[in-house]
Motif scaffolding. Structure first.
Motif, PDB file in Angstrom:
ATOM      1  N   ALA A   1     -73.368  50.180  24.813  1.00  0.00           N
ATOM      2  CA  ALA A   1     -73.093  50.219  26.246  1.00  0.00           C
ATOM      3  C   ALA A   1     -71.755  49.572  26.564  1.00  0.00           C
ATOM      4  O   ALA A   1     -71.495  49.183  27.707  1.00  0.00           O
ATOM      5  N   GLN A   2     -70.902  49.450  25.532  1.00  0.00           N
ATOM      6  CA  GLN A   2     -69.555  48.927  25.728  1.00  0.00           C
ATOM      7  C   GLN A   2     -68.546  49.899  25.114  1.00  0.00           C
ATOM      8  O   GLN A   2     -68.830  50.568  24.122  1.00  0.00           O
ATOM      9  N   ALA A   3     -67.381  49.956  25.721  1.00  0.00           N
ATOM     10  CA  ALA A   3     -66.295  50.775  25.193  1.00  0.00           C
ATOM     11  C   ALA A   3     -65.022  49.957  25.224  1.00  0.00           C
ATOM     12  O   ALA A   3     -64.909  48.986  25.991  1.00  0.00           O
ATOM     13  N   VAL A   4     -64.085  50.326  24.386  1.00  0.00           N
ATOM     14  CA  VAL A   4     -62.778  49.667  24.370  1.00  0.00           C
ATOM     15  C   VAL A   4     -61.763  50.654  24.931  1.00  0.00           C
ATOM     16  O   VAL A   4     -61.531  51.722  24.361  1.00  0.00           O
ATOM     17  N   ILE A   5     -61.165  50.299  26.068  1.00  0.00           N
ATOM     18  CA  ILE A   5     -60.209  51.161  26.751  1.00  0.00           C
ATOM     19  C   ILE A   5     -58.851  50.475  26.757  1.00  0.00           C
ATOM     20  O   ILE A   5     -58.684  49.434  27.386  1.00  0.00           O
ATOM     21  N   ALA A   6     -57.902  51.021  26.019  1.00  0.00           N
ATOM     22  CA  ALA A   6     -56.547  50.463  25.927  1.00  0.00           C
ATOM     23  C   ALA A   6     -56.590  48.980  25.581  1.00  0.00           C
ATOM     24  O   ALA A   6     -55.878  48.165  26.181  1.00  0.00           O
ATOM     25  N   GLY A   7     -57.467  48.635  24.630  1.00  0.00           N
ATOM     26  CA  GLY A   7     -57.548  47.261  24.144  1.00  0.00           C
ATOM     27  C   GLY A   7     -58.464  46.356  24.933  1.00  0.00           C
ATOM     28  O   GLY A   7     -58.685  45.200  24.539  1.00  0.00           O
TER      29      GLY A   7
ATOM     30  N   VAL B   1     -64.898  47.349  28.076  1.00  0.00           N
ATOM     31  CA  VAL B   1     -65.442  47.801  29.356  1.00  0.00           C
ATOM     32  C   VAL B   1     -66.941  48.019  29.200  1.00  0.00           C
ATOM     33  O   VAL B   1     -67.393  48.635  28.234  1.00  0.00           O
ATOM     34  N   LYS B   2     -67.724  47.487  30.167  1.00  0.00           N
ATOM     35  CA  LYS B   2     -69.165  47.663  30.127  1.00  0.00           C
ATOM     36  C   LYS B   2     -69.538  49.008  30.756  1.00  0.00           C
ATOM     37  O   LYS B   2     -69.044  49.389  31.810  1.00  0.00           O
ATOM     38  N   LEU B   3     -70.422  49.730  30.070  1.00  0.00           N
ATOM     39  CA  LEU B   3     -70.872  51.028  30.547  1.00  0.00           C
ATOM     40  C   LEU B   3     -72.238  50.903  31.209  1.00  0.00           C
ATOM     41  O   LEU B   3     -73.031  50.044  30.830  1.00  0.00           O
ATOM     42  N   PRO B   4     -72.531  51.758  32.201  1.00  0.00           N
ATOM     43  CA  PRO B   4     -73.848  51.693  32.859  1.00  0.00           C
ATOM     44  C   PRO B   4     -74.981  52.081  31.923  1.00  0.00           C
ATOM     45  O   PRO B   4     -76.145  51.731  32.165  1.00  0.00           O
TER      46      PRO B   4
ATOM     47  N   GLU C   1     -77.448  60.570  36.117  1.00  0.00           N
ATOM     48  CA  GLU C   1     -78.548  59.605  36.051  1.00  0.00           C
ATOM     49  C   GLU C   1     -78.176  58.368  36.860  1.00  0.00           C
ATOM     50  O   GLU C   1     -77.108  57.776  36.640  1.00  0.00           O
ATOM     51  N   ASP C   2     -79.047  57.997  37.790  1.00  0.00           N
ATOM     52  CA  ASP C   2     -78.846  56.797  38.604  1.00  0.00           C
ATOM     53  C   ASP C   2     -77.454  56.770  39.255  1.00  0.00           C
ATOM     54  O   ASP C   2     -76.783  55.727  39.316  1.00  0.00           O
ATOM     55  N   GLY C   3     -77.035  57.946  39.740  1.00  0.00           N
ATOM     56  CA  GLY C   3     -75.760  58.015  40.455  1.00  0.00           C
ATOM     57  C   GLY C   3     -74.534  58.081  39.574  1.00  0.00           C
ATOM     58  O   GLY C   3     -73.408  58.136  40.085  1.00  0.00           O
ATOM     59  N   THR C   4     -74.716  58.079  38.260  1.00  0.00           N
ATOM     60  CA  THR C   4     -73.575  58.159  37.329  1.00  0.00           C
ATOM     61  C   THR C   4     -73.568  59.513  36.636  1.00  0.00           C
ATOM     62  O   THR C   4     -74.601  59.977  36.155  1.00  0.00           O
ATOM     63  N   THR C   5     -72.408  60.151  36.599  1.00  0.00           N
ATOM     64  CA  THR C   5     -72.260  61.447  35.930  1.00  0.00           C
ATOM     65  C   THR C   5     -71.781  61.230  34.503  1.00  0.00           C
ATOM     66  O   THR C   5     -70.762  60.567  34.267  1.00  0.00           O
ATOM     67  N   TYR C   6     -72.529  61.796  33.563  1.00  0.00           N
ATOM     68  CA  TYR C   6     -72.160  61.731  32.149  1.00  0.00           C
ATOM     69  C   TYR C   6     -71.705  63.117  31.697  1.00  0.00           C
ATOM     70  O   TYR C   6     -72.272  64.140  32.097  1.00  0.00           O
ATOM     71  N   VAL C   7     -70.676  63.149  30.854  1.00  0.00           N
ATOM     72  CA  VAL C   7     -70.132  64.423  30.367  1.00  0.00           C
ATOM     73  C   VAL C   7     -69.950  64.350  28.852  1.00  0.00           C
ATOM     74  O   VAL C   7     -69.829  63.261  28.283  1.00  0.00           O
ATOM     75  N   PRO C   8     -69.946  65.521  28.178  1.00  0.00           N
ATOM     76  CA  PRO C   8     -69.679  65.521  26.743  1.00  0.00           C
ATOM     77  C   PRO C   8     -68.250  65.075  26.479  1.00  0.00           C
ATOM     78  O   PRO C   8     -67.297  65.700  26.945  1.00  0.00           O
ATOM     79  N   LEU C   9     -68.106  64.003  25.752  1.00  0.00           N
ATOM     80  CA  LEU C   9     -66.813  63.359  25.560  1.00  0.00           C
ATOM     81  C   LEU C   9     -65.767  64.331  24.992  1.00  0.00           C
ATOM     82  O   LEU C   9     -64.659  64.438  25.509  1.00  0.00           O
TER      83      LEU C   9
END
Length: 502
Positions: free
Chosen positions: A451-457, A460-463, A405-413
């Motif tokens: 639309a936000q995630a926490v990566i190693a503390g 990070v904003k997600l598209p 979607e809109d140039g971003t690839t999403y996958v099942p986590l």
């Protein structure tokens, strides 16, 4: 049902190799049979063994192939002290050589487990032998029959093997474990050219040895019948045609006749088939040529026990663009002392040990089992690269089912994370998914609808907010997930996505 307790002796592969070298004929008044069979009844002993490999590179090989040659030439194994307490219990200490690394290790084996540890390991590792025996169907009715059948096979093979062209005997005095000992030296040599001839002679002898062949098959029947009897609900359903399995004489007769017929049929076409094999695979003429040579010296005491062995095998290899070697050479030397004496193996406790047969053990868990600065840690991570991982996602993949979607690839986590060896946990109160990286231990947190995630503390904003598809799978941006798991993402010209962790 009793477990199989009689285990293969530590140096049986070496003895087995000798069995192809010498037959039953007496050499210079020396009984070769007794020399080769003398160790079968050994119950305990102490020994040491060293093994090295060396390869001769082919001319003009690439730098990459030269690295392979250098690796082969660096490999070595030293068993400094092997203690065989009995046929089921032994311990060993030694050193494995790999490139510039020298890795000391210890090993212990009994009826239940094989346990080993090495310098740099935080705890021992073990292989449960009993459960593996059950899995592989290696249980037998009587442990004594294992040894009895092993002796029967050895006697049959030795009886029917011809002597090679080069074989001689001499009396010598050799140091064994620092003690000068009077021994009989049996020297044998065989070239690749001789092997087909010796094999044909062996088959001819087997065909003629009706009594020995029948006894061998009868021994196999006695060895296997208890297992089949305990496992089969109805033995009457098992047999050979009209002959039930309980009829030993009938079964042995039928099997012997069929086996002899097969051997005789092979002998009839042996020369022609060998000629066809050489024509279809001309490279075999090099491997089975004059430059392939096996040389063995065994040193036997007055009790016909092998006290020292020296073996050198040189295999010539055919020239070709896909063969970076001219030849490969293996040398092995061993000595044995305290034969049938009082020997106590050195046990290694399984307390806190890791079961290496556990299929759920991840590469990261394996790596963390060793001190970070140890030689084994370096070898596993940098040389063997056990933590490297690669995934491929096709544009129309029906397993990962990527959504663009809109140039971003999403996958099942869950699918991608678990296939990258990460641990995935559901945090129900917060409607969040926690992902723990297998190698570095970093934690990634994705919250459903956020639309936000926490990566190693770090936040990070997600598209786009994390969403769940109609099948209940949570989807997240592929690059964010992959980078959080220390992997890179590349897309080729055909739209295939490659996820790689170095």
């Amino acid at each position: 049902m009793k477990k199989m307790k009689a285990r293969t002796k530590w140096l049986v592969p070496i003895i087995a190799l000798l069995l192809i070298l010498s037959g039953c004929q007496t050499v210079g008044g020396f009984d070769v049979n007794k020399a080769l069979l003398g160790d079968i009844d050994v119950k305990s002993s102490e020994s040491s063994t060293t093994m090295t490999l060396s390869a001769v590179p082919a001319a003009g090989i690439s730098a990459e192939d030269q690295e392979v040659v250098d690796l082969i030439n660096s490999l070595s194994l030293t068993l400094g002290h092997v203690k065989m307490q009995d046929n089921a219990t032994l311990s060993a200490t030694g050193v494995v050589g790999y490139k510039e690394l020298k890795i000391p290790f210890s090993l212990y084996m009994d009826q239940k487990n094989m346990v080993f540890t090495a310098e740099g390991a935080k705890q021992p590792f073990y292989i449960p032998l009993e459960s593996n025996e059950m899995l592989l169907g290696l249980e037998v009715a009587d442990p004594a029959k294992t040894m009895e059948f092993s002796k029967l096979v050895s006697q049959f093979v030795i009886k029917n093997l011809p002597n090679p062209g080069a074989i001689n005997v001499s009396s010598v005095s050799e140091a064994v474990y620092g003690q000068q000992t009077s021994l009989t030296k049996l020297h044998t040599e065989i070239t690749g050219e001789e092997f087909p001839v010796l094999l044909k002679s062996f088959l001819r002898a087997v065909s003629k040895d009706t009594e020995g062949f029948t006894a061998l098959i009868g021994g196999f029947y006695d060895y296997m019948y208890p297992l089949l009897k305990d496992r089969a609900e109805d033995l009457s359903s098992i047999g050979l045609g009209d002959i039930p399995l309980e009829d030993k004489e009938g079964v042995v007769t039928v099997v012997h006749d069929a086996a002899k017929l097969a051997v005789d049929a092979l002998l009839l076409v042996y020369d022609k088939q060998l000629e066809n094999l050489y024509e279809s695979t001309p490279e075999l003429k090099t491997v089975l040529g004059k430059d392939t040579k096996l040389s063995v010296d065994i040193f036997v005491d007055s009790g016909f026990h092998v006290r020292k062995q020296n073996m050198e095998l040189n295999v010539a290899l055919p020239a070709g663009s896909d063969m970076p070697l001219q030849s490969i050479n293996m040398k092995l030397a061993s000595e044995t002392w305290n034969v049938n004496g009082s020997v106590t193996a050195d046990p290694i406790s399984t307390t806190g040990a890791i079961d290496v047969t556990n299929p759920e053990m991840t590469p990261g868990e394996t790596l963390r089992s060793f001190e970070s600065g140890s030689a084994l840690h370096k070898m596993l991570k940098d040389e063997m690269k056990i933590t490297s991982k690669s995934l491929m996602i096709a544009p129309d993949d029906d397993y990962y089912y990527p959504i663009v979607e809109d140039g971003t690839t999403y996958v099942p986590l869950r699918y991608v994370a678990e296939d990258m060896d990460a641990k995935v946990e559901w945090d129900a109160p917060n409607r969040a998914i926690k992902v723990t990286d297998d190698v570095y231990g970093d934690q990634l947190v994705f919250k459903i609808g956020s639309a936000q995630a926490v990566i190693a503390g770090k936040t990070v904003k997600l598209p786009k907010a994390v969403f769940v598809d109609e099948y209940g799978d949570a989807y997240v941006p592929l690059r964010v997930l992959a980078q959080g798991l220390h992997a890179t993402v590349e897309v080729d010209d055909d739209g295939y996505i490659w996820i790689d962790r170095p």
